[in-house]
Design a protein around this motif. Structure first.
Motif, mmCIF file in Angstrom:
data_model
loop_
_atom_site.group_PDB
_atom_site.id
_atom_site.type_symbol
_atom_site.label_atom_id
_atom_site.label_comp_id
_atom_site.label_asym_id
_atom_site.label_seq_id
_atom_site.Cartn_x
_atom_site.Cartn_y
_atom_site.Cartn_z
ATOM 1 N N GLN A 79 0.678 -1.370 -0.069
ATOM 2 C CA GLN A 79 -0.088 0.012 -0.056
ATOM 3 C C GLN A 79 1.004 1.000 0.205
ATOM 4 N N HIS A 80 0.232 2.338 -0.199
ATOM 5 C CA HIS A 80 0.760 3.621 -0.299
ATOM 6 C C HIS A 80 2.213 3.643 -1.044
ATOM 7 N N MET A 81 2.060 3.098 -2.115
ATOM 8 C CA MET A 81 3.445 2.846 -2.920
ATOM 9 C C MET A 81 3.878 4.073 -3.610
ATOM 10 N N ASP A 82 5.368 4.500 -3.603
ATOM 11 C CA ASP A 82 5.824 5.473 -4.438
ATOM 12 C C ASP A 82 7.067 5.003 -5.246
ATOM 13 N N SER A 83 7.572 5.728 -5.925
ATOM 14 C CA SER A 83 8.717 5.088 -6.827
ATOM 15 C C SER A 83 9.814 4.539 -5.951
#
Lengths: 122, 184
Positions: free
Chosen positions: A93-97
């Motif tokens: 969850q709440h992924m970013d690069s």
């Protein structure tokens, strides 16, 4: 009219041939980037782009990337599911690069589930 | 959405969900008429007429995972606030065409954004679907047709990460040239 020229394509083809080993085989790892409206608004495209870069660097033909729609967990988007063959799919969850790069390197390549980012087992 | 290219990604994903196997994407920036036009056309299952009226109602959706649908509502709102409008033409079995117009110079118009990222994300995530992407800036045109690309690449898959990487760079370069040709 501008187009991707045949020259461009030839160049891409050559560069690819140089840098990839064309091993064909079944996918052992499946990475799903959830791309509903919620995911896209939360930054799923940047996650996908980071993933594409890591894929290009890793050169593993047995990893498959797919996109899918919203899975109903909009508040935890961007979500990414990593599924290693015969293992349980893990939803992140709440992924970013940066998180994506870590999950790719640790989980997809080495099999270590990144529990800090995990939302659930499916 | 921060970029119009994200709306495009979103609407194109709708088309894929509707069972399309080919999606046309048009971005036309015309500064002489101060108009920006987006058009996303799919050959999916289309929608019955009574649904069109309710399309931009966020509480109407065909999904089953939750009860709100925001994609078209957000695009409609984005067009509305830039003196433009959303149009949807659809027929059951004949696909759907979603169009949106914006006043190009409107202060509230989001930038077109990273189209290369949108296109390669679509290609990478949906290998079985073809995309035809046309981008026109003041009459200068750029097109990319994955059917042609697939034919040209032979046994090299378009989803090969290295191909995707070079493809992204190549699209960025071509769009950059298009913009450079027309000045700021």
């Amino acid at each position: 009219m501008a187009k991707l020229t045949i020259e461009d394509l030839k160049k891409i083809k050559e560069q690819t041939a140089k840098s990839t080993s064309l091993r064909d085989g079944d996918a052992n790892v499946k990475i799903t980037v959830h791309m509903g409206t919620c995911g896209i608004a939360a930054g799923a495209r940047a996650v996908m782009n980071a993933l594409m870069e890591e894929m290009a660097a890793a050169d593993r033909q047995d990893i498959r990337v797919v996109t899918s729609g919203c899975m109903g967990m909009c508040s935890s988007e961007p979500n990414v599911t990593v599924e290693i063959q015969n293992g349980e799919p893990i939803v992140y969850q709440h992924m970013d690069s940066n998180r994506m790069r870590q999950v790719f390197k640790r989980h997809a390549l080495l099999g270590e589930v990144q529990t800090d980012f995990a939302l659930a087992k499916m | 959405m921060r970029e119009l290219s994200l709306h495009i990604l979103d609407i194109a994903e709708n088309g894929i969900t509707a069972g399309a196997d080919c999606i046309h994407i048009l971005v036309e920036e015309d500064r002489t008429t101060d108009l920006l036009t987006l058009k996303i056309t799919d050959n999916g299952q289309g929608m019955p007429a009574e649904k069109i009226k309710k399309l931009t109602d966020p509480f109407v959706t065909s999904r089953t995972t939750r009860r709100v649908g925001l994609g078209l509502s957000l695009l409609a709102a984005a067009a509305d606030r830039c003196a433009g409008r959303l149009t949807v033409e659809t027929e059951p079995g004949a696909g759907t065409e979603v169009g949106a117009t914006f006043r190009y110079s409107h202060i509230d118009r989001a930038p077109v954004g990273d189209m290369a990222a949108t296109i390669t994300t679509l290609i990478m995530g949906n290998p079985q679907i073809d995309f035809v992407y046309t981008h026109i800036i003041d009459g200068e045109e750029f097109t990319l047709d994955t059917r042609e690309l697939k034919a040209e690449m032979g046994n090299l898959s378009l989803t090969n990460p290295v191909v995707v990487h070079h493809l992204t760079a190549s699209i960025r370069h071509s769009l950059g040239q298009l913009i450079a040709k027309n000045g700021p």
